[in-house]
Design an enzyme around this catalytic site. Structure first.
Site, PDB file in Angstrom:
ATOM      1  N   TYR A 134      77.058  73.745 -30.892  1.00  0.00           N
ATOM      2  CA  TYR A 134      77.017  72.545 -30.054  1.00  0.00           C
ATOM      3  C   TYR A 134      77.730  72.828 -28.732  1.00  0.00           C
ATOM      4  O   TYR A 134      78.826  73.404 -28.720  1.00  0.00           O
ATOM      5  CB  TYR A 134      77.717  71.374 -30.756  1.00  0.00           C
ATOM      6  CG  TYR A 134      76.991  70.937 -32.014  1.00  0.00           C
ATOM      7  CD1 TYR A 134      75.823  70.178 -31.938  1.00  0.00           C
ATOM      8  CD2 TYR A 134      77.449  71.314 -33.269  1.00  0.00           C
ATOM      9  CE1 TYR A 134      75.141  69.802 -33.084  1.00  0.00           C
ATOM     10  CE2 TYR A 134      76.765  70.948 -34.420  1.00  0.00           C
ATOM     11  CZ  TYR A 134      75.613  70.192 -34.324  1.00  0.00           C
ATOM     12  OH  TYR A 134      74.925  69.825 -35.459  1.00  0.00           O
ATOM     13  N   SER A 135      77.120  72.380 -27.639  1.00  0.00           N
ATOM     14  CA  SER A 135      77.756  72.532 -26.324  1.00  0.00           C
ATOM     15  C   SER A 135      78.932  71.577 -26.199  1.00  0.00           C
ATOM     16  O   SER A 135      78.852  70.431 -26.651  1.00  0.00           O
ATOM     17  CB  SER A 135      76.773  72.163 -25.213  1.00  0.00           C
ATOM     18  OG  SER A 135      75.892  73.193 -24.988  1.00  0.00           O
TER      19      SER A 135
ATOM     20  N   GLU B  36      69.684  77.046 -20.906  1.00  0.00           N
ATOM     21  CA  GLU B  36      69.902  76.919 -22.361  1.00  0.00           C
ATOM     22  C   GLU B  36      68.982  75.822 -22.871  1.00  0.00           C
ATOM     23  O   GLU B  36      69.248  74.634 -22.663  1.00  0.00           O
ATOM     24  CB  GLU B  36      71.360  76.530 -22.652  1.00  0.00           C
ATOM     25  CG  GLU B  36      72.276  77.729 -22.730  1.00  0.00           C
ATOM     26  CD  GLU B  36      73.682  77.377 -23.169  1.00  0.00           C
ATOM     27  OE1 GLU B  36      74.560  78.244 -22.991  1.00  0.00           O
ATOM     28  OE2 GLU B  36      73.904  76.255 -23.659  1.00  0.00           O
TER      29      GLU B  36
ATOM     30  N   CYS C 225      69.507  72.562 -19.161  1.00  0.00           N
ATOM     31  CA  CYS C 225      69.869  72.443 -20.576  1.00  0.00           C
ATOM     32  C   CYS C 225      69.088  71.291 -21.202  1.00  0.00           C
ATOM     33  O   CYS C 225      69.026  70.201 -20.642  1.00  0.00           O
ATOM     34  CB  CYS C 225      71.372  72.202 -20.732  1.00  0.00           C
ATOM     35  SG  CYS C 225      71.923  72.298 -22.445  1.00  0.00           S
TER      36      CYS C 225
ATOM     37  N   TYR D 177      66.363  74.443 -26.240  1.00  0.00           N
ATOM     38  CA  TYR D 177      66.242  74.604 -27.700  1.00  0.00           C
ATOM     39  C   TYR D 177      65.090  73.758 -28.234  1.00  0.00           C
ATOM     40  O   TYR D 177      64.595  72.885 -27.536  1.00  0.00           O
ATOM     41  CB  TYR D 177      67.549  74.170 -28.373  1.00  0.00           C
ATOM     42  CG  TYR D 177      68.224  73.008 -27.688  1.00  0.00           C
ATOM     43  CD1 TYR D 177      67.803  71.693 -27.942  1.00  0.00           C
ATOM     44  CD2 TYR D 177      69.222  73.202 -26.727  1.00  0.00           C
ATOM     45  CE1 TYR D 177      68.389  70.617 -27.293  1.00  0.00           C
ATOM     46  CE2 TYR D 177      69.809  72.133 -26.071  1.00  0.00           C
ATOM     47  CZ  TYR D 177      69.390  70.839 -26.367  1.00  0.00           C
ATOM     48  OH  TYR D 177      69.966  69.796 -25.713  1.00  0.00           O
TER      49      TYR D 177
END
Ligand code: A2P
Length: 414
Positions: free
Chosen positions: A204-205, A412, A372, A414
Site C-alpha cells: 500500500y502506498s 505506478e 498512480c 495496478y
C-alpha cells in the site's frame, strides 16, 4: 526489476561500516543464521552465509549495519578484507545499479513482482529525482515484520458512495519506521490461505508525508479501498483490503518495508510536480501535497498540478479538504465519470483541456511527473501526452526517454 543480463553476476554484499560501528555485538547476537562475526578490530559479515533477512538492521543503534556494496558474486569482499578496514571501500560504478540489483537479491519476491507490473508504464527503469531525500528501503522483511498499532480508521467516501475507501493510521511507537512520500509499505494479513500457507504481504502506498500523519508522530496513513469485485466485476472478497478496512483502533498489524527508491518527490526550490491519479492512486499525491503544504510558508516556489479521476465527488478520497487550498498553491483538475446528467470524464480528458499548461510542464526540466492508479488509465494518459506533443510539434516517443533519464517520469499503476 531483475538485474540486466550483462550484470547477471552482480550481488549486493552486506557490510558493516567500521567507522560508525560501536562494536556493541547486537547484530551478531540477533543474526538468525550466524552470518556476523568479529575480531578485536571489526564486525564483519560472511557473504556466503548472509541470507539478507534484515533481522539485524533495525536493532543496530548506529546504522553501521545498513551498509551495502554491489560486487561480482565470484569476488566479494573477503572476511580478511573486512577485518582490515578502517573505512568502507568507495562506491564504484557497480553501485549505480542499486535499484536493479537490490530488487534481484533482497526484496521479497512479491514486492519485486508487484513493482515490475506497477512501473511497466514508465517504459524503462526510473531514477529518483536528484534532489529527492535518501529513502530507507526494506528495513523490515516478511520474516521479521514490525508490529504497528492502529490509531485510526475512517471511511473517506460518502455513506451513499458506491466504493468504500478507508483512511488508516498506523503508529510505530518507539520503533523506527522512516518513510518518504511516494514509498509503500507491506501488510501481512493474519491467518493462512486456502492452501494453508501464510498470506503473502500486500503493498500500500503511504498517504502521509515523511514527518507523520500527525506531524512529528511516528505514524503514517494509508488509503485502502475495500475490494468487493474482481477485474471482471464478479463478486469477490479481497483478503487484505477487507482485513485492513475492518481494523479497529488498538489492533496490531504486521508491517514490512518500506519499499520504493525512485517514486520520490523532488525537494529543490522551484521544482514543480504534475500529479495524475485515479481513486486510491491519490495516496502518494496526498503525501506529496501535504509535504508541500506543511512547508508553504517557506515560499520555495514550484507549481503543483493535480489531475484526479473519480466516479463522483462523493467518491473522492481526500481533496475535499485540499480543495480549500489556495489556487496559487495547487491547480486541481477533477474528472468525474459517473455524475448523473454529466458526460463521462476521465483524467486524460482533463489533461487535454489543459494542453498548453501540460505541454509547458512536459518541457520544463524542473517539472516531475507522477502517475498512480488504475492500469487502464495509463494508456489514455500516454495517448493524451502524445497528442499534446504532436499538436505542439514535439514527439512524445522521443521525449519520454529524456524524461526517464532526467528522473522526471514516474508511473505506478495496478
Ligand atoms: P469509471 O466510472 O469508468 O469506472 P475506481 O473508482 O473504480 O477506482 O475508478 C476511479 C476512476 O477511474 C473512475 O472515475 C473510473 O471511471 C476511472 N477509470 C476507469 N477506467 C479508466 C480508464 N481506462 N482511463 C481513465 N480513467 C478510468
Amino acid at each position: 526489476m531483475n538485474a540486466p543480463a550483462e550484470h547477471a553476476n552482480l550481488a549486493r554484499q552486506h557490510l558493516i561500516d567500521p567507522e560508525i560501528c560501536i562494536r556493541c555485538n547486537t547484530c551478531e547476537e540477533i543474526c538468525p543464521v550466524d552470518a556476523i562475526t568479529h575480531d578485536s578490530r571489526n564486525y564483519v559479515v560472511k557473504f556466503e552465509t548472509c541470507n539478507g533477512c534484515l533481522a539485524c538492521i533495525s536493532p543496530c543503534p548506529t546504522g553501521a549495519i545498513d551498509s551495502w556494496r554491489n560486487v561480482d558474486k565470484a569476488t566479494p569482499h573477503s572476511l580478511a578484507d573486512q577485518y582490515s578496514w578502517d573505512y568502507l571501500p568507495d562506491t564504484t560504478e557497480l553501485d549505480q545499479l542499486e535499484a536493479t540489483v537490490m530488487g534481484a537479491s533482497e526484496l521479497p519476491a512479491e514486492v519485486q513482482q508487484i513493482t515490475e507490473v506497477a512501473t511497466a508504464g514508465q517504459g524503462g527503469p526510473a531514477m529518483a529525482p536528484w534532489s529527492a531525500s535518501h529513502p530507507y528501503v526494506n528495513i523490515y522483511a516478511p520474516a521479521a515484520p514490525i508490529t504497528a498499532t492502529v490509531t485510526g480508521n475512517y471511511r473517506l467516501t460518502a455513506d451513499d458512495a458506491s466504493s468504500d475507501i478507508h483512511h488508516i493510521v498506523l503508529d510505530f511507537g518507539t520503533t523506527p519506521f522512516p518513510v518518504l512520500e511516494g514509498q509503500s509499505i507491506g501488510i501481512i494479513p493474519p491467518g493462512v490461505d486456502e492452501k494453508g500457507k501464510p498470506h503473502l504481504l500486500r503493498m500500500y502506498s503511504v498517504a502521509s508525508p515523511r514527518d507523520g500523519e500527525r506531524p512529528h508522530y511516528n505514524n503514517l496513513s494509508l488509503t485502502v479501498k475495500r475490494v468487493v469485485e474482481d477485474h471482471e466485476g464478479n463478486p469477490t472478497r479481497g483478503v487484505a483490503s477487507n482485513y485492513v478496512c475492518d481494523l479497529k483502533k488498538g489492533d496490531k498489524v504486521q508491517v514490512t518495508g518500506p519499499y520504493g527508491s525512485t517514486y520520490l518527490m523532488p525537494n529543490h526550490p522551484n521544482s514543480s510536480i504534475m500529479m495524475i491519479c485515479t481513486g486510491t492512486g491519490s495516496a502518494p499525491m496526498r503525501a506529496m501535497t501535504e509535504r508541500r503544504r506543511r512547508r508553504m510558508d517557506r515560499k520555495e516556489g514550484g507549481e503543483l498540478v493535480l489531475f484526479f479521476g473519480a466516479r463522483a465527488p462523493a467518491e473522492l478520497p481526500y481533496f475535499g479538504p485540499l480543495q480549500k487550498l489556495p489556487k496559487d498553491f495547487i491547480d486541481i483538475n477533477f474528472a468525474f465519470s459517473r455524475v448523473p446528467g454529466e458526460p463521462k470524464k476521465y483524467v486524460q480528458d482533463a489533461i487535454r483541456e489543459r494542453a498548453d499548461k501540460v505541454f509547458r510542464m512536459l518541457q520544463d526540466d524542473n517539472c516531475y511527473i507522477y502517475i498512480c492508479g488504475l492500469k487502464g488509465m495509463e494508456a489514455g494518459v500516454l495517448e493524451a501526452f502524445r497528442d499534446i506533443c504532436r499538436a505542439n510539434g514535439a514527439d512524445w516517443d522521443a521525449l519520454r526517454p529524456q524524461l526517464l533519464s532526467k528522473a522526471r517520469f514516474h508511473v505506478e499503476t495496478y
